[in-house]
Design an enzyme around this catalytic site. Structure first.
Site, PDB file in Angstrom:
ATOM      1  N   THR A  22       0.832  -1.214   0.000  1.00  0.00           N
ATOM      2  CA  THR A  22       0.000   0.000   0.000  1.00  0.00           C
ATOM      3  C   THR A  22       0.871   1.271   0.000  1.00  0.00           C
ATOM      4  O   THR A  22       0.441   2.299  -0.508  1.00  0.00           O
ATOM      5  CB  THR A  22      -0.998   0.039   1.184  1.00  0.00           C
ATOM      6  OG1 THR A  22      -0.289   0.121   2.406  1.00  0.00           O
ATOM      7  CG2 THR A  22      -1.907  -1.178   1.190  1.00  0.00           C
ATOM      8  N   ARG A  77      23.621 -15.869   2.079  1.00  0.00           N
ATOM      9  CA  ARG A  77      23.018 -14.541   2.217  1.00  0.00           C
ATOM     10  C   ARG A  77      23.787 -13.522   1.355  1.00  0.00           C
ATOM     11  O   ARG A  77      23.217 -12.620   0.758  1.00  0.00           O
ATOM     12  CB  ARG A  77      23.096 -14.171   3.709  1.00  0.00           C
ATOM     13  CG  ARG A  77      22.279 -13.006   4.105  1.00  0.00           C
ATOM     14  CD  ARG A  77      20.825 -13.352   4.244  1.00  0.00           C
ATOM     15  NE  ARG A  77      20.103 -12.107   4.474  1.00  0.00           N
ATOM     16  CZ  ARG A  77      18.877 -12.014   4.938  1.00  0.00           C
ATOM     17  NH1 ARG A  77      18.186 -13.100   5.208  1.00  0.00           N
ATOM     18  NH2 ARG A  77      18.310 -10.851   5.109  1.00  0.00           N
ATOM     19  N   VAL A 105      19.196  -5.674   4.038  1.00  0.00           N
ATOM     20  CA  VAL A 105      20.147  -5.765   2.928  1.00  0.00           C
ATOM     21  C   VAL A 105      21.568  -5.863   3.485  1.00  0.00           C
ATOM     22  O   VAL A 105      21.838  -5.472   4.617  1.00  0.00           O
ATOM     23  CB  VAL A 105      20.009  -4.570   1.948  1.00  0.00           C
ATOM     24  CG1 VAL A 105      18.643  -4.594   1.275  1.00  0.00           C
ATOM     25  CG2 VAL A 105      20.280  -3.239   2.640  1.00  0.00           C
ATOM     26  N   HIS A 121       9.466   2.542   8.531  1.00  0.00           N
ATOM     27  CA  HIS A 121       9.334   1.607   9.648  1.00  0.00           C
ATOM     28  C   HIS A 121       8.127   2.000  10.500  1.00  0.00           C
ATOM     29  O   HIS A 121       7.943   3.187  10.789  1.00  0.00           O
ATOM     30  CB  HIS A 121      10.613   1.640  10.488  1.00  0.00           C
ATOM     31  CG  HIS A 121      10.554   0.713  11.664  1.00  0.00           C
ATOM     32  ND1 HIS A 121      10.679  -0.653  11.521  1.00  0.00           N
ATOM     33  CD2 HIS A 121      10.340   0.939  12.978  1.00  0.00           C
ATOM     34  CE1 HIS A 121      10.533  -1.224  12.705  1.00  0.00           C
ATOM     35  NE2 HIS A 121      10.341  -0.272  13.615  1.00  0.00           N
ATOM     36  N   ASP A 153      21.267   2.136   7.030  1.00  0.00           N
ATOM     37  CA  ASP A 153      22.705   1.917   7.225  1.00  0.00           C
ATOM     38  C   ASP A 153      22.903   0.440   7.547  1.00  0.00           C
ATOM     39  O   ASP A 153      22.004  -0.371   7.309  1.00  0.00           O
ATOM     40  CB  ASP A 153      23.271   2.878   8.280  1.00  0.00           C
ATOM     41  CG  ASP A 153      22.757   2.572   9.682  1.00  0.00           C
ATOM     42  OD1 ASP A 153      22.017   1.573   9.865  1.00  0.00           O
ATOM     43  OD2 ASP A 153      23.108   3.329  10.608  1.00  0.00           O
ATOM     44  N   GLY A 155      22.944  -1.181  10.303  1.00  0.00           N
ATOM     45  CA  GLY A 155      22.252  -1.734  11.472  1.00  0.00           C
ATOM     46  C   GLY A 155      20.805  -2.058  11.129  1.00  0.00           C
ATOM     47  O   GLY A 155      20.371  -1.897   9.983  1.00  0.00           O
TER      48      GLY A 155
END
Ligand code: GAR
Length: 212
Positions: A22, A77, A105, A121, A153, A155
């Site tokens: 959305t 990964r 990522v 977020h 970044d 983290g």
């Protein structure tokens, strides 16, 4: 760090999704409404980490190219991260927008697109990072929560904050009711922020984001 390449009047966006999309739809609708020149950006492709999600269907309905890179199709990964970075790079984006993309990522992706990856977020960072921002705020007993649009970044939800929106938590809220109210604020914030970044350019100075 000067992050957006000068010269392109209409910036190229690659949007990454994992779910209902959305937020992607809100970007598509606004670009449709005002036109890509006035908005300052266009979506050139949509990527996902899984098949069959509504976010991809929305992109297909809008006539956009899509790609899927699943972690489990790769030996590690790192290989997945490389494949994702290659797929994104093929569309030559000025900005990558992670809009409900539920994967972290990796190093290569950030080396190639660092300072140009925007994430949204569903909590007021630095509170409640991670995959369950809405549930965690509710369980903690917070009285306000919201959404955060920030640069990514290395983290988990720790990058420089661009903008935040506040949502009150009601006594009767469950996770889904609260998340819907957050998403209402979040979609408007994301559309506004991405447009301003694209039109005005920006600098990232330590933890501060300065939109010119
Ligand atoms: C949004 O609320 C976004 O903040 C959240 O997923 C939702 C996606 O909605 N992302 C995260 O929780 C990332 N940690 P959408 O697919 O309808 O745009």
């Amino acid at each position: 760090m000067a992050a957006t390449p000068a010269g392109r009047a209409v910036k190229r966006l690659v949007v990454l999704v994992s779910g209902s999309g959305t937020n992607l739809q809100a970007l598509l609708d606004e670009i449709d409404r005002v036109g890509r020149e006035a908005y300052g950006a266009e979506i050139v492709a949509v990527g996902a980490d899984r098949d069959g999600v509504e976010g991809l269907a929305r992109a297909e309905r809008a006539g956009l190219p899509t790609f899927v890179r699943k972690v489990r199709d790769h030996a590690s990964r790192e290989e997945w991260d490389h494949a994702l970075a290659e797929a994104v790079a093929a569309h030559d984006p000025d900005l990558v927008v992670s809009a409900g993309f539920m994967k972290i990522v990796g190093k290569e992706f950030l080396a190639r697109f660092g300072g140009r990856v925007v994430n949204t977020h569903p909590a007021l960072l630095p509170s409640f990072p991670g995959a369950h921002g809405v549930r965690d705020a509710l369980a903690y007993g917070a009285r306000v929560t919201g959404c955060t649009v920030h640069f990514v970044d290395d983290g988990v939800d720790t990058g420089p904050i661009i903008a935040q929106g506040v949502v009150e938590i009601r006594d009767e809220d469950d996770e889904s009711a609260l998340h819907e109210r957050i998403k209402d604020v979040e979609r408007r914030l994301l559309v506004e922020v991405v447009g301003r970044l694209a039109r005005n350019g920006y600098r990232i100075e330590g933890r501060k984001v300065v939109i010119q």
